[in-house]
Write an enzyme that holds these catalytic residues in place. Structure first.
Site, PDB file in Angstrom:
ATOM      1  N   GLU A 106       8.663   4.862  -1.121  1.00  0.00           N
ATOM      2  CA  GLU A 106       8.588   5.496  -2.438  1.00  0.00           C
ATOM      3  C   GLU A 106       8.225   6.952  -2.218  1.00  0.00           C
ATOM      4  O   GLU A 106       7.243   7.262  -1.556  1.00  0.00           O
ATOM      5  CB  GLU A 106       7.552   4.782  -3.300  1.00  0.00           C
ATOM      6  CG  GLU A 106       7.962   3.341  -3.569  1.00  0.00           C
ATOM      7  CD  GLU A 106       7.141   2.648  -4.647  1.00  0.00           C
ATOM      8  OE1 GLU A 106       5.946   2.965  -4.769  1.00  0.00           O
ATOM      9  OE2 GLU A 106       7.707   1.800  -5.358  1.00  0.00           O
TER      10      GLU A 106
ATOM     11  N   CYS B 279      -4.659   0.542  -2.552  1.00  0.00           N
ATOM     12  CA  CYS B 279      -4.064  -0.134  -1.393  1.00  0.00           C
ATOM     13  C   CYS B 279      -4.255   0.684  -0.124  1.00  0.00           C
ATOM     14  O   CYS B 279      -4.199   0.147   0.971  1.00  0.00           O
ATOM     15  CB  CYS B 279      -2.584  -0.358  -1.656  1.00  0.00           C
ATOM     16  SG  CYS B 279      -1.764   1.147  -2.150  1.00  0.00           S
TER      17      CYS B 279
ATOM     18  N   ASN C 201      -4.045  -1.106 -10.631  1.00  0.00           N
ATOM     19  CA  ASN C 201      -4.933  -0.078 -10.064  1.00  0.00           C
ATOM     20  C   ASN C 201      -4.423   1.352 -10.264  1.00  0.00           C
ATOM     21  O   ASN C 201      -5.203   2.276 -10.388  1.00  0.00           O
ATOM     22  CB  ASN C 201      -5.257  -0.372  -8.592  1.00  0.00           C
ATOM     23  CG  ASN C 201      -4.048  -0.423  -7.715  1.00  0.00           C
ATOM     24  OD1 ASN C 201      -2.920  -0.492  -8.201  1.00  0.00           O
ATOM     25  ND2 ASN C 201      -4.255  -0.395  -6.417  1.00  0.00           N
TER      26      ASN C 201
ATOM     27  N   GLU D  24       5.794  -2.817  -2.162  1.00  0.00           N
ATOM     28  CA  GLU D  24       4.592  -2.070  -1.772  1.00  0.00           C
ATOM     29  C   GLU D  24       3.427  -3.033  -1.913  1.00  0.00           C
ATOM     30  O   GLU D  24       2.977  -3.296  -3.021  1.00  0.00           O
ATOM     31  CB  GLU D  24       4.409  -0.837  -2.657  1.00  0.00           C
ATOM     32  CG  GLU D  24       5.503   0.204  -2.526  1.00  0.00           C
ATOM     33  CD  GLU D  24       5.518   0.877  -1.166  1.00  0.00           C
ATOM     34  OE1 GLU D  24       4.557   0.726  -0.390  1.00  0.00           O
ATOM     35  OE2 GLU D  24       6.525   1.539  -0.857  1.00  0.00           O
TER      36      GLU D  24
END
Ligand code: NAP
Length: 479
Positions: free
Chosen positions: A459, A285, A153, A251
């Site tokens: 991150e 997400c 994505n 993640e």
């Protein structure tokens, strides 16, 4: 074909095919046309990439922080200078509108730039000693070879958030991009070469996820695995990491609530809802999954949201003015159709869309479902498509409870004019990222990461680099 569109693996500084010559076709989700092929690599190629990274590690880790920062700045410049071409590759393989793709590419450059700067601030500490004649110190060291596995994505920025801190910390990388969108990742190989990274420091390979990940997890030379993708695969990798006790960053999936209170600035909330839901065709997400609207403004809000959704321009990402591109593949379209049918069966009212788009192919109509209820699949499952179920709520307490009623804990959004409530939401929402009256909240300076089954590790921010460093403690005695 441009020089950035590579159809080979980068292993130890060589561009090579799979050992047995096997390839995988890569197609454009907007029209199904073949873009090209990529190597169908497996365990043997992965082992060689890991060996190359392992061999490159001592010399690369020994570079000074200023040398590593200079390499990262050169990489950021390569990305920026080639942003148009990289954006085109991204749209071709992934489908998102070109403007969004360009935004993602520039955000990748910003992440690399951030980690170039942070590299120079990786300091240890001197700890006051409880013993006489001793000096206690901590120092920071790169964890070693890092393997990165990324989703389709955000094929560019997900790599930037992993490669950036790894390279800044002094760790060589072995990268496996998603099979649906491999070309953005392979282009990173070209850019890293141009930026001057030594051979073996950046390795990129494509192929069988199971075989490549299997080797990564079993190989003791890999000291850290950083993964972005589904919670299901993340859990598998976590189990695999136990064998050699690797460090992990995960993640994973999300199920973001988007909450609008009666006192909110409605125009702002509608704008936010459109971005948070329909960006990347709902395939992020941190996209809002559940829209909760307080009873007093519910009727007006759903109506306006539906009008805006109907007005979105659904078109191939390369078409002028496209606002929503295709879904990534046929199973995604099928899953969205099933979720919407389930919502209809359970009493959901379709105010916009509700079916594949008239364009056909992998396009799905932007959809708004009113009267959503907790028993619908969309309440618990990550939708990952342009579908907004809207729920009605009465009180703050009730909506916080509903918002937290999920295994996920990545992003949450809320619109309110009440400052006290904003702070109560900060305390009450069990999410790693919270946007109050804002949805575009991600930038390299902040620690991006989820709670609960949305993952572990951060991150971005200074934490994003710290996750690639080990802390060593030294006691110097007899002074
Ligand atoms: P996915 O199916 O989990 O795939 C992600 C990566 O894992 C791909 O490179 C995939 O390779 C690989 N993979 C597949 N099976 C594997 C296995 N058995 N072992 C090891 N690796 C394997 O996820 P996706 O559909 O690409 O991405 C969507 C998911 O990513 C969503 O759940 C989304 O929420 C999550 N996501 C999370 C974040 C975040 O920061 N929290 C950001 C973006 C996306 P192949 O492509 O070859 O199958």
């Amino acid at each position: 074909m441009t020089d950035l569109l590579r159809e080979a693996n980068l292993i130890g500084g060589d561009w090579v095919g799979a050992d047995d010559g096997g390839t995988i076709d890569v197609t454009n989700p907007a029209d199904g046309a073949l873009i090209g092929t990529i190597p169908k690599s497996g365990a043997a190629e992965t082992r060689r990439a890991i060996d190359a990274a392992y061999a490159a590690f001592p010399a690369y880790a020994a570079k000074t922080v200023t040398e590593r920062a200079a390499l990262l700045r050169a990489l950021a410049a390569e990305i920026t200078d080639n942003a148009d071409e990289l954006a085109r590759i991204l749209t071709l393989e992934q489908g998102k509108p070109l403007a969004e793709a360009r935004g993602e590419v520039l955000s990748s450059a910003a992440y690399i730039q951030w980690f170039a700067e942070e590299a120079r601030r990786t300091r240890g500490e001197v700890i006051p000693s409880p013993w006489p004649n001793r000096r206690l110190m901590t120092t920071k060291h790169p964890v070693g070879v890092v393997a990165a596995i990324t989703p389709w994505n955000f094929p560019s920025s997900m790599l930037a958030r992993k490669i950036g801190p790894a390279l800044a910390a002094g760790c060589p990388v072995v990268v496996k991009p998603a099979t649906a969108t491999p070309y953005s990742g392979l282009a990173w190989g070209v850019l890293a070469e141009r930026a001057g990274f030594p051979k073996g420091v950046v390795n990129v390979l494509t192929g069988s996820a199971r075989a490549i990940a299997g080797e990564i997890m079993d190989n003791p030379k890999v000291r850290k695995v950083t993964f972005t993708g589904s919670t299901e695969i993340g859990k598998e990798l976590l189990r695999g990491a136990a064998g050699t006790v690797k460090k992990v960053s995960m993640e994973l999936g999300g199920n973001a609530p988007f909450i609008v209170f009666d006192d909110a600035d409605i125009d702002r909330a509608i704008d936010g809802a459109m971005i948070a839901k329909f960006r990347n065709a709902g395939q992020t997400c941190i996209c809002s999954n559940r829209v909760y609207v307080q009873a007093g403004i519910y009727p007006a809000f759903v109506e306006r949201l539906a009008e805006r959704a109907k007005a979105l321009k659904v078109a191939p990402g390369l078409e002028e003015g496209a606002e929503q591109g295709p879904l990534v593949d046929a199973p995604a379209l099928e899953k969205i159709s099933e979720l919407v049918q389930d919502a209809i069966d359970k009493g959901g009212k379709i105010l916009a869309g509700g079916a594949p788009h008239a364009r056909g192919g992998l396009f799905y109509a932007p959809t708004v479902i009113a009267d959503a209820t907790p028993d619908m699949r969309v309440t618990q499952e990550e939708i990952f498509g342009p579908v907004a179920p809207v729920y009605r709520f009465e009180t703050e307490e009730e909506v916080i409870r509903m918002a937290n009623d999920t295994v996920y804990g990545l992003a949450a959004y809320a619109y309110t004019a009440d400052l006290g409530r904003a702070f109560r939401l900060q305390d009450g929402l069990e999410y790693g990222l919270i946007g109050i009256n804002e949805v575009l909240i991600v930038t390299p300076e902040i620690p991006f990461g989820g709670l609960k089954e949305s993952g572990m590790g951060k991150e971005g921010g200074w934490q994003g680099l710290d996750d690639y460093l080990e802390t060593r403690y030294t006691c110097l005695g007899g002074l």
